[in-house]
Design an enzyme around this catalytic site. Sequence first.
Site, PDB file in Angstrom:
ATOM      1  N   ASP A  12       0.847  -1.190   0.000  1.00  0.00           N
ATOM      2  CA  ASP A  12       0.000   0.000   0.000  1.00  0.00           C
ATOM      3  C   ASP A  12       0.883   1.242   0.000  1.00  0.00           C
ATOM      4  O   ASP A  12       1.713   1.425   0.905  1.00  0.00           O
ATOM      5  CB  ASP A  12      -0.890   0.026   1.243  1.00  0.00           C
ATOM      6  CG  ASP A  12      -1.854  -1.152   1.300  1.00  0.00           C
ATOM      7  OD1 ASP A  12      -2.077  -1.779   0.245  1.00  0.00           O
ATOM      8  OD2 ASP A  12      -2.370  -1.437   2.399  1.00  0.00           O
ATOM      9  N   GLY A  38      -2.654  -6.505   1.854  1.00  0.00           N
ATOM     10  CA  GLY A  38      -3.244  -7.659   1.171  1.00  0.00           C
ATOM     11  C   GLY A  38      -3.898  -8.553   2.204  1.00  0.00           C
ATOM     12  O   GLY A  38      -3.311  -8.858   3.249  1.00  0.00           O
ATOM     13  N   GLY A  40      -4.624 -11.738   2.279  1.00  0.00           N
ATOM     14  CA  GLY A  40      -3.917 -12.989   2.557  1.00  0.00           C
ATOM     15  C   GLY A  40      -2.728 -12.765   3.465  1.00  0.00           C
ATOM     16  O   GLY A  40      -2.527 -13.483   4.453  1.00  0.00           O
ATOM     17  N   GLY A 224     -20.028  -7.581  17.885  1.00  0.00           N
ATOM     18  CA  GLY A 224     -19.545  -8.935  18.105  1.00  0.00           C
ATOM     19  C   GLY A 224     -19.704  -9.820  16.888  1.00  0.00           C
ATOM     20  O   GLY A 224     -19.562  -9.371  15.747  1.00  0.00           O
ATOM     21  N   THR A 247      -8.655  -0.744  10.034  1.00  0.00           N
ATOM     22  CA  THR A 247      -8.017  -1.467   8.938  1.00  0.00           C
ATOM     23  C   THR A 247      -7.487  -2.812   9.426  1.00  0.00           C
ATOM     24  O   THR A 247      -6.796  -2.886  10.444  1.00  0.00           O
ATOM     25  CB  THR A 247      -6.856  -0.650   8.342  1.00  0.00           C
ATOM     26  OG1 THR A 247      -7.349   0.607   7.901  1.00  0.00           O
ATOM     27  CG2 THR A 247      -6.217  -1.376   7.161  1.00  0.00           C
ATOM     28  N   ALA A 248      -7.821  -3.867   8.722  1.00  0.00           N
ATOM     29  CA  ALA A 248      -7.310  -5.226   8.964  1.00  0.00           C
ATOM     30  C   ALA A 248      -7.863  -5.883  10.221  1.00  0.00           C
ATOM     31  O   ALA A 248      -7.452  -6.998  10.557  1.00  0.00           O
ATOM     32  CB  ALA A 248      -5.783  -5.252   9.007  1.00  0.00           C
ATOM     33  N   ALA A 249      -8.820  -5.259  10.899  1.00  0.00           N
ATOM     34  CA  ALA A 249      -9.378  -5.894  12.100  1.00  0.00           C
ATOM     35  C   ALA A 249     -10.014  -7.243  11.759  1.00  0.00           C
ATOM     36  O   ALA A 249      -9.856  -8.224  12.495  1.00  0.00           O
ATOM     37  CB  ALA A 249     -10.397  -4.978  12.766  1.00  0.00           C
ATOM     38  N   GLY A 250     -10.719  -7.308  10.647  1.00  0.00           N
ATOM     39  CA  GLY A 250     -11.307  -8.573  10.219  1.00  0.00           C
ATOM     40  C   GLY A 250     -10.262  -9.617   9.882  1.00  0.00           C
ATOM     41  O   GLY A 250     -10.430 -10.807  10.173  1.00  0.00           O
TER      42      GLY A 250
END
Length: 307
Positions: A12, A38, A40, A224, A247-250
Site C-alpha cells: 500500500d 493484502g 492474505g 460482536g 483497517t485489517a481488524a477482520g
Amino acid sequence: MELVVIGSSNVDLVITLPKIPAIGETVLGGKSAMIFGGKGANQAVTAIRSGGDVAFITKLGIDIFGENTKAHFLREGFPEKYILKDQHEATGIAQIFVSAKGENSIAVAPGANMHLLPADIQPFEAEIKKAKLVLAQLEIPIETVEYIAAFAARNQVKFILNPAPAQTLSDALLKNTWLLTPNETEAEILTGIKITGTDTAEKAAELLLQKGVQHVIITMGENGCLLHDRSGTVHYKAYREKAVDTTAAGDVFNGVLAVAITKGFSFANAIETASAAAAISVTRHGAQSSIPYQDEIEEYLASAKNT
C-alpha cells in the site's frame, strides 16, 4: 505445517493530502508511507504472530516491491519456498490518497495476485494434505479458491473461507467450505438478506448452511459476531475499545481464529481469543503494523478477565 494460508500480498502506497485530487489536478501532499498489506498477507502475518505453525502461499512480482515484501515475510518467519514469483506481472499495489478530512481514494493493481493459479498450488499438495486447516480469501482468482476448497474437502482438511472482497459464490465452493466468515455486507451479498441484527444474521447463516457450509461466523464489528451451525446459534459480544483505525481488524480476527482452531480450541475459546486480538488491532494505525503478538493477546485476555 498445521495451517496453510493461501492468498494475496499487496504493497500500500499511502499519501496524505489536504484534499483528494480531481481529474487533471496536482495536489502537493504531506506524508507518504509504504505499508505491507493484502488480505492474505494480513491473515498470514496475524497467524504466525499469534503462535501458529504457518505456511503462506502467495505470489509476488520481480520488482523492488516484491523484494521488500519477501524480505518482510522472511523476517516474520515464513518458509521461503511458498513465496512464489511471477516472471511477468508486478507485485500487487494499492495507491491510496487520504485527505485531511479522513476521506480516501484507492486504486488497486492486483498484479501477481491474480496469477496465483491452481498449477502454483499443486507442488504443495503433499503439505496441504498434512495440514489441519487451510485459510483463503477472495483477492486471488476464484478458480484457485475453488480448487483449494475441493482439494481440502477430498483430503479431509478443514477449509476456512473469508469471503472478502464480497462477491457471489458457487454452491460447489460453499459445499466444500468447513467454516465461512463473512462480515455483514458479505453475508448480505451471499444471501440477499440485509443484516440488521442477530435475528437477520441467523437467517442469513441458516441459508448458508442450507447451501452446504458446515459452520458460519458472521462478524458484526462492535456488535460482536454470531456463530451458527447444526448445534445451534451463539452470539458473542465484542471487546469494546476506542477505535483509531479498523483497517485489517477482520483479517486479524480470521488469522487468530484459524490458529486457535489448529490448537484444538473450542469455537467459544477461539472466538474469544480472535475477538481480543481484533480489539487490540483497532487501537493501532495501519494494517500489519496493527497486528498483535501472542503475548499481547494473552495479556489482554488476562486483564479482561480480571476487570
